[in-house]
Design an enzyme around this catalytic site. Structure first.
Site, PDB file in Angstrom:
ATOM      1  N   ARG A   1      19.033   0.295 -31.128  1.00 37.63           N
ATOM      2  CA  ARG A   1      19.065   1.647 -31.711  1.00 37.63           C
ATOM      3  C   ARG A   1      20.275   1.843 -32.628  1.00 37.63           C
ATOM      4  O   ARG A   1      20.226   2.641 -33.569  1.00 37.63           O
ATOM      5  CB  ARG A   1      19.051   2.694 -30.584  1.00 37.63           C
ATOM      6  CG  ARG A   1      18.760   4.132 -31.044  1.00 37.63           C
ATOM      7  CD  ARG A   1      18.432   5.004 -29.847  1.00 37.63           C
ATOM      8  NE  ARG A   1      18.085   6.387 -30.190  1.00 37.63           N
ATOM      9  CZ  ARG A   1      18.882   7.430 -29.980  1.00 37.63           C
ATOM     10  NH1 ARG A   1      20.078   7.262 -29.454  1.00 37.63           N
ATOM     11  NH2 ARG A   1      18.487   8.643 -30.306  1.00 37.63           N
TER      12      ARG A   1
ATOM     13  N   ILE B   1      17.405  11.339 -35.524  1.00 35.74           N
ATOM     14  CA  ILE B   1      16.719  10.244 -34.837  1.00 35.74           C
ATOM     15  C   ILE B   1      16.429  10.803 -33.451  1.00 35.74           C
ATOM     16  O   ILE B   1      17.310  11.346 -32.787  1.00 35.74           O
ATOM     17  CB  ILE B   1      17.580   8.959 -34.832  1.00 35.74           C
ATOM     18  CG1 ILE B   1      16.938   7.835 -34.004  1.00 35.74           C
ATOM     19  CG2 ILE B   1      18.983   9.188 -34.341  1.00 35.74           C
ATOM     20  CD1 ILE B   1      17.652   6.473 -34.172  1.00 35.74           C
ATOM     21  N   SER B   2      15.184  10.713 -33.014  1.00 39.07           N
ATOM     22  CA  SER B   2      14.767  11.366 -31.765  1.00 39.07           C
ATOM     23  C   SER B   2      15.479  10.776 -30.559  1.00 39.07           C
ATOM     24  O   SER B   2      15.907   9.617 -30.560  1.00 39.07           O
ATOM     25  CB  SER B   2      13.261  11.211 -31.571  1.00 39.07           C
ATOM     26  OG  SER B   2      12.570  11.652 -32.713  1.00 39.07           O
ATOM     27  N   GLN B   3      15.564  11.594 -29.511  1.00 38.20           N
ATOM     28  CA  GLN B   3      16.103  11.151 -28.220  1.00 38.20           C
ATOM     29  C   GLN B   3      15.259   9.956 -27.724  1.00 38.20           C
ATOM     30  O   GLN B   3      14.034   9.978 -27.846  1.00 38.20           O
ATOM     31  CB  GLN B   3      15.952  12.337 -27.269  1.00 38.20           C
ATOM     32  CG  GLN B   3      16.463  12.141 -25.876  1.00 38.20           C
ATOM     33  CD  GLN B   3      16.053  13.308 -24.977  1.00 38.20           C
ATOM     34  OE1 GLN B   3      15.299  14.190 -25.389  1.00 38.20           O
ATOM     35  NE2 GLN B   3      16.555  13.299 -23.771  1.00 38.20           N
TER      36      GLN B   3
ATOM     37  N   ILE C   1      12.087  10.742 -25.772  1.00 38.31           N
ATOM     38  CA  ILE C   1      10.922  11.283 -26.480  1.00 38.31           C
ATOM     39  C   ILE C   1      10.198  10.172 -27.256  1.00 38.31           C
ATOM     40  O   ILE C   1       8.968  10.146 -27.345  1.00 38.31           O
ATOM     41  CB  ILE C   1      11.303  12.507 -27.361  1.00 38.31           C
ATOM     42  CG1 ILE C   1      10.079  13.399 -27.607  1.00 38.31           C
ATOM     43  CG2 ILE C   1      11.910  12.144 -28.653  1.00 38.31           C
ATOM     44  CD1 ILE C   1       9.764  14.326 -26.499  1.00 38.31           C
TER      45      ILE C   1
END
Ligand code: SAH
Length: 206
Positions: free
Chosen positions: A25, A51-53, A56
């Site tokens: 990531r 940037i999504s968790q 999720i």
């Protein structure tokens, strides 16, 4: 991160957990944020987007129920992180991002990780991508007022579409739509908060 996804968030799909462990990531965030890349939160990226968790990303990927033969459409590629995760569990990923710079960088990061089954293009994803339709699965990573009609049309019978839908731009509920022979079945999967989906079948402006 994978342990938390499995034990706390109850992500069960082994292939999704493997993909989350495999994709680095930190490659998808700016240098200043790299030490926070594996934390349990969304992070800012360029152009006021996020940037999504990780949770999720894993949950939406799990809800798509894809396998190595699946053709997937992703709307809102952003950093390209979700695209990279999808490329590990699906056969082919077509990703759309409306901000040109983000699309270009997402594609470059994906190539730098030697991923060759994912393409990122820049245009309005609420129109779908008819050239490669129909799709086994469609993931929308931005919140719209409704499910865009073109995406329903481009979904295979038996296919799954996961999208945050909300009456305001600020909060949504995660919705999964499954296309049956003659209908679309809607399921709700809890509250969520995404950046707005902007386009012809989304919100009209910023
Ligand atoms: N999954 C991404 C999250 C990106 S945030 C990641 O892991 O980084 C959502 C993205 O959707 C933003 O980059 C935003 O620019 C994009 N977006 C919003 N409306 C869009 C549209 N109509 N078509 C394509 N992308 C859109």
């Amino acid at each position: 991160m994978a342990e938390r996804l499995r034990d706390h968030y109850r992500i069960r799909d082994r292939r999704v957990l493997d993909a989350m462990m495999f994709v680095p990531r930190h490659v998808f965030v700016s240098e200043a944020l790299q030490s926070r890349a594996y934390g349990d939160h969304a992070l800012p990226i360029e152009a006021n987007q996020t940037i999504s968790q990780p949770y999720i990303v894993a949950r939406m990927t799990e809800l798509l129920e894809v396998d190595a033969r699946s053709r997937v459409l992703e709307i809102g590629a952003g950093s390209g992180y979700q695209t990279a995760v999808l490329s590990r569990v699906a056969g082919q990923v077509y990703a759309i991002e409306r901000i040109a710079n983000l699309a270009r960088e997402a594609q470059a990061r994906i190539r730098s990780l030697d991923i060759h089954n994912a393409t990122v293009k820049c245009f309005d994803g609420t129109l779908g991508w008819s050239a490669h339709a129909p799709y086994d699965a469609i993931l929308v990573a931005a919140g719209g007022p409704d499910v865009p009609d073109p995406l329903l049309v481009q979904l295979k019978v038996g296919g799954r579409l996961v999208i945050p839908v909300g009456a305001t731009r600020e909060s949504q509920r995660l919705v999964r739509v499954i296309r049956t022979d003659d209908d679309y079945v809607h399921e709700e999967h809890g509250p969520c908060a995404f950046v707005p989906l902007i386009g012809r079948y989304g919100w009209t402006n910023e």
